[in-house]
Motif scaffolding. Structure first.
Motif, PDB file in Angstrom:
ATOM      1  N   THR A  55       0.831  -1.209   0.000  1.00 47.66           N
ATOM      2  CA  THR A  55       0.000   0.000   0.000  1.00 47.66           C
ATOM      3  C   THR A  55       0.863   1.256   0.000  1.00 47.66           C
ATOM      4  N   LYS A  56       1.938   1.246   0.775  1.00 52.96           N
ATOM      5  CA  LYS A  56       2.822   2.405   0.848  1.00 52.96           C
ATOM      6  C   LYS A  56       3.532   2.659  -0.484  1.00 52.96           C
ATOM      7  N   LEU A  57       3.985   1.594  -1.140  1.00 58.12           N
ATOM      8  CA  LEU A  57       4.707   1.749  -2.399  1.00 58.12           C
ATOM      9  C   LEU A  57       3.778   2.103  -3.547  1.00 58.12           C
ATOM     10  N   VAL A  58       2.563   1.599  -3.501  1.00 55.61           N
ATOM     11  CA  VAL A  58       1.620   1.839  -4.590  1.00 55.61           C
ATOM     12  C   VAL A  58       1.142   3.289  -4.609  1.00 55.61           C
ATOM     13  N   ARG A  59       1.037   3.908  -3.444  1.00 59.12           N
ATOM     14  CA  ARG A  59       0.436   5.254  -3.353  1.00 59.12           C
ATOM     15  C   ARG A  59       1.102   6.262  -4.288  1.00 59.12           C
ATOM     16  N   PRO A  60       2.423   6.457  -4.244  1.00 56.46           N
ATOM     17  CA  PRO A  60       3.025   7.428  -5.172  1.00 56.46           C
ATOM     18  C   PRO A  60       2.999   6.961  -6.630  1.00 56.46           C
ATOM     19  N   MET A  61       2.980   5.645  -6.849  1.00 57.49           N
ATOM     20  CA  MET A  61       2.919   5.144  -8.218  1.00 57.49           C
ATOM     21  C   MET A  61       1.568   5.468  -8.854  1.00 57.49           C
ATOM     22  N   LEU A  62       0.512   5.432  -8.058  1.00 60.10           N
ATOM     23  CA  LEU A  62      -0.801   5.855  -8.542  1.00 60.10           C
ATOM     24  C   LEU A  62      -0.849   7.368  -8.736  1.00 60.10           C
ATOM     25  N   HIS A  63      -0.318   8.083  -7.764  1.00 57.42           N
ATOM     26  CA  HIS A  63      -0.390   9.550  -7.808  1.00 57.42           C
ATOM     27  C   HIS A  63       0.318  10.114  -9.036  1.00 57.42           C
ATOM     28  N   HIS A  64       1.417   9.511  -9.413  1.00 57.24           N
ATOM     29  CA  HIS A  64       2.200  10.015 -10.542  1.00 57.24           C
ATOM     30  C   HIS A  64       1.923   9.262 -11.846  1.00 57.24           C
ATOM     31  N   GLY A  65       0.900   8.426 -11.850  1.00 61.91           N
ATOM     32  CA  GLY A  65       0.413   7.867 -13.102  1.00 61.91           C
ATOM     33  C   GLY A  65       1.120   6.636 -13.620  1.00 61.91           C
ATOM     34  N   TYR A  66       1.954   5.994 -12.798  1.00 63.60           N
ATOM     35  CA  TYR A  66       2.607   4.769 -13.261  1.00 63.60           C
ATOM     36  C   TYR A  66       1.653   3.584 -13.207  1.00 63.60           C
ATOM     37  N   LEU A  67       0.777   3.594 -12.219  1.00 65.31           N
ATOM     38  CA  LEU A  67      -0.249   2.579 -12.089  1.00 65.31           C
ATOM     39  C   LEU A  67      -1.624   3.226 -12.193  1.00 65.31           C
ATOM     40  N   VAL A  68      -2.596   2.431 -12.617  1.00 64.69           N
ATOM     41  CA  VAL A  68      -3.990   2.872 -12.637  1.00 64.69           C
ATOM     42  C   VAL A  68      -4.822   1.806 -11.938  1.00 64.69           C
ATOM     43  N   GLU A  69      -5.925   2.242 -11.330  1.00 65.86           N
ATOM     44  CA  GLU A  69      -6.869   1.318 -10.705  1.00 65.86           C
ATOM     45  C   GLU A  69      -7.987   1.006 -11.683  1.00 65.86           C
ATOM     46  N   GLN A  70      -8.355  -0.253 -11.743  1.00 67.92           N
ATOM     47  CA  GLN A  70      -9.457  -0.675 -12.582  1.00 67.92           C
ATOM     48  C   GLN A  70     -10.696  -0.944 -11.744  1.00 67.92           C
ATOM     49  N   ASP A  71     -11.789  -1.285 -12.391  1.00 68.95           N
ATOM     50  CA  ASP A  71     -13.035  -1.544 -11.661  1.00 68.95           C
ATOM     51  C   ASP A  71     -12.840  -2.688 -10.675  1.00 68.95           C
ATOM     52  N   PRO A  72     -13.457  -2.596  -9.501  1.00 70.74           N
ATOM     53  CA  PRO A  72     -13.302  -3.651  -8.487  1.00 70.74           C
ATOM     54  C   PRO A  72     -13.718  -5.009  -9.012  1.00 70.74           C
ATOM     55  N   GLU A  73     -13.052  -6.041  -8.486  1.00 69.77           N
ATOM     56  CA  GLU A  73     -13.386  -7.409  -8.868  1.00 69.77           C
ATOM     57  C   GLU A  73     -14.739  -7.788  -8.290  1.00 69.77           C
ATOM     58  N   GLY A  74     -15.561  -8.439  -9.082  1.00 72.02           N
ATOM     59  CA  GLY A  74     -16.851  -8.911  -8.604  1.00 72.02           C
ATOM     60  C   GLY A  74     -16.786 -10.365  -8.181  1.00 72.02           C
ATOM     61  N   GLY A  75     -17.688 -10.746  -7.281  1.00 69.99           N
ATOM     62  CA  GLY A  75     -17.796 -12.149  -6.885  1.00 69.99           C
ATOM     63  C   GLY A  75     -16.669 -12.632  -6.010  1.00 69.99           C
ATOM     64  N   VAL A  76     -15.933 -11.693  -5.369  1.00 64.27           N
ATOM     65  CA  VAL A  76     -14.830 -12.086  -4.486  1.00 64.27           C
ATOM     66  C   VAL A  76     -15.279 -11.876  -3.050  1.00 64.27           C
ATOM     67  N   PRO A  77     -15.171 -12.898  -2.185  1.00 62.74           N
ATOM     68  CA  PRO A  77     -15.604 -12.746  -0.788  1.00 62.74           C
ATOM     69  C   PRO A  77     -14.850 -11.616  -0.093  1.00 62.74           C
ATOM     70  N   GLY A  78     -15.538 -10.952   0.843  1.00 62.16           N
ATOM     71  CA  GLY A  78     -14.904  -9.895   1.604  1.00 62.16           C
ATOM     72  C   GLY A  78     -14.909  -8.562   0.881  1.00 62.16           C
ATOM     73  N   ARG A  79     -14.039  -7.677   1.307  1.00 62.20           N
ATOM     74  CA  ARG A  79     -13.950  -6.350   0.705  1.00 62.20           C
ATOM     75  C   ARG A  79     -13.589  -6.453  -0.774  1.00 62.20           C
ATOM     76  N   PRO A  80     -14.280  -5.711  -1.660  1.00 63.12           N
ATOM     77  CA  PRO A  80     -13.952  -5.768  -3.095  1.00 63.12           C
ATOM     78  C   PRO A  80     -12.495  -5.394  -3.349  1.00 63.12           C
ATOM     79  N   GLN A  81     -11.845  -6.177  -4.185  1.00 60.85           N
ATOM     80  CA  GLN A  81     -10.446  -5.943  -4.516  1.00 60.85           C
ATOM     81  C   GLN A  81     -10.343  -5.109  -5.794  1.00 60.85           C
ATOM     82  N   ILE A  82      -9.509  -4.077  -5.759  1.00 64.73           N
ATOM     83  CA  ILE A  82      -9.351  -3.172  -6.897  1.00 64.73           C
ATOM     84  C   ILE A  82      -8.080  -3.551  -7.648  1.00 64.73           C
TER      85      ILE A  82
END
Length: 406
Positions: A55-82
């Motif tokens: 989570t710590k490493l991903v935060r700046p990678m998202l902020h600066h556009g190296y990674l993007v989040e896609q729509d949450p996974e459906g049909g997965v038990p528990g909190r939806p995974q992005i």
């Protein structure tokens, strides 16, 4: 050699054993690149990093556009995974493979997908001629595929010889009479772009590690056969260079001390016994027809000529004995055999396999999958571009993460 189940990939080194931020970033980035889209939870499982560190490493990678989040996974038990994915448009790189009389170049995006390619013939082997050919190829590639300002990371160059990539120096090349050339600096000054240089077999290993058979294995070897014989070692997710870039000079392991002279000045190097020139020479030494190209020997062998067939069999056996030594030393789960010499692999592969089985210690041969995998020149260039991507992206991410941590 048997097929083995691909183990869990742990990226650049095993994070569970500690490691630097750079190694963790490399593990995370390469895992999402080669196996994504992946949720943070799956990234943690694949790399061995803790969920909190992911989570710590991903935060700046998202902020600066190296990674993007896609729509949450459906049909997965528990909190939806992005799911996380690489943004392919965030950066681009040029990759060049230098050969004896030709340069093959590509432009790739951040997912190492080829956007344009170009081949340039040249016959001026002077350093000035080589630099001019590099510049022309790069300009043509970028004219065909204009890259937005700030998105081009630089140029990766792969070529044969003793290449000290970290120092940016080409110590010697078998194709060009270049010695102790600060190639990275010269090309960078000429193009006005960042440059990385690497042995071309190493760039092929990067290609296999990122988007080929090596992506499922933390450790593997690449051996190339043809005019020269080379080797690249990926160990625990890291391309191994040695102290000065000589690691992998497999073709210059001496296998016949009283054998023929090699172009390196030694006698009996594997390359002088099992390379293309050795196969041609073996036909001449046995009183066969006067020919100059290994393709002519292959034609004779396929027509049933016993001298030509013996030349390939002897070369395959010598290569198999040397590969067995590699397996004894490294004990890899995968060895990829590639190079232009595979055009005639049907003439020597059985002898190679038999000698590997005969000469390898204990279960070393059985533990390893031998994959015969021809590669187009563009894939070597793609690996050179991927080498530039890795260098540029990790340098940028390290700065961003340091800034965020501060």
């Amino acid at each position: 050699m048997t097929t083995t189940e691909p183990p869990t990939r742990t990226g650049s080194g095993d994070p569970r054993a500690g490691g630097s931020r750079e190694h963790h970033l490399s593990a995370l980035f390469e895992t999402v690149l080669t196996r994504g889209p992946l949720s943070r939870r799956d990234v943690a499982r694949s790399t061995g990093l803790s969920p909190a560190l992911v989570t710590k490493l991903v935060r700046p990678m998202l902020h600066h556009g190296y990674l993007v989040e896609q729509d949450p996974e459906g049909g997965v038990p528990g909190r939806p995974q992005i799911p996380l994915a690489i943004d392919p448009d965030r950066h681009y790189a040029v990759g060049l493979k230098l050969m004896n009389s030709e340069i093959v170049g590509v432009v790739v995006d951040l997912q190492a997908q080829v956007q344009s390619s170009h081949r340039l013939k040249f016959d001026d082997h002077s350093l000035a001629g080589g630099l001019a050919a590099i510049e022309e190829t790069t300009r043509v590639l970028l004219d065909r595929c204009p890259v937005p300002d700030g998105r081009l990371l630089g140029v990766g160059i792969g070529l044969g010889g003793h290449v000290n990539g970290p120092a940016g120096v080409l110590h010697r090349s078998p194709f060009f009479d270049w010695r102790e050339v600060p190639l990275r600096q010269l090309v960078s000054e000429r193009l006005g772009l960042p440059v990385v240089i690497e042995n071309d077999v190493n760039t092929l290993a990067v290609a296999e590690q990122w988007f080929g058979a090596g992506s499922a294995f933390p450790s593997f070897l690449v051996v190339t056969v043809g005019t020269g014989i080379g080797c690249a070692l990926v160990l625990d997710g890291r391309l191994w260079h040695g102290a000065s870039g000589i690691a992998g000079e497999f073709g210059h392991v001496i296998v016949a001390p009283d054998g023929p002279e090699c172009h390196c000045g030694k006698r009996g190097c594997l390359e002088s016994v099992a390379g293309d020139e050795a196969i041609v020479r073996a036909v001449a030494d046995a009183g066969g027809p006067r020919i100059t190209r290994v393709s002519q020997v292959a034609t004779l062998a396929h027509a049933g000529d016993p001298v030509a067939r013996r030349a390939f069999t002897q070369a395959g056996a010598a290569l198999g004995r040397a590969i067995a030594t590699l397996l004894n030393l490294v004990n890899p789960p995968l060895l990829i055999l590639s190079g232009e010499g595979l055009a005639a692999s049907d003439l020597f592969i059985d002898a190679l396999r038999e000698e590997v089985e005969r000469s390898a210690f204990s279960t070393a041969a059985r533990d390893c999958t031998l994959l015969v995998r021809p590669q187009p020149d563009e894939n070597w260039a793609r690996g050179a571009a991927a080498t530039m991507l890795r260098h540029g992206v990790l340098s940028s991410l390290r700065t961003l993460t340091d800034a965020a941590a501060g």
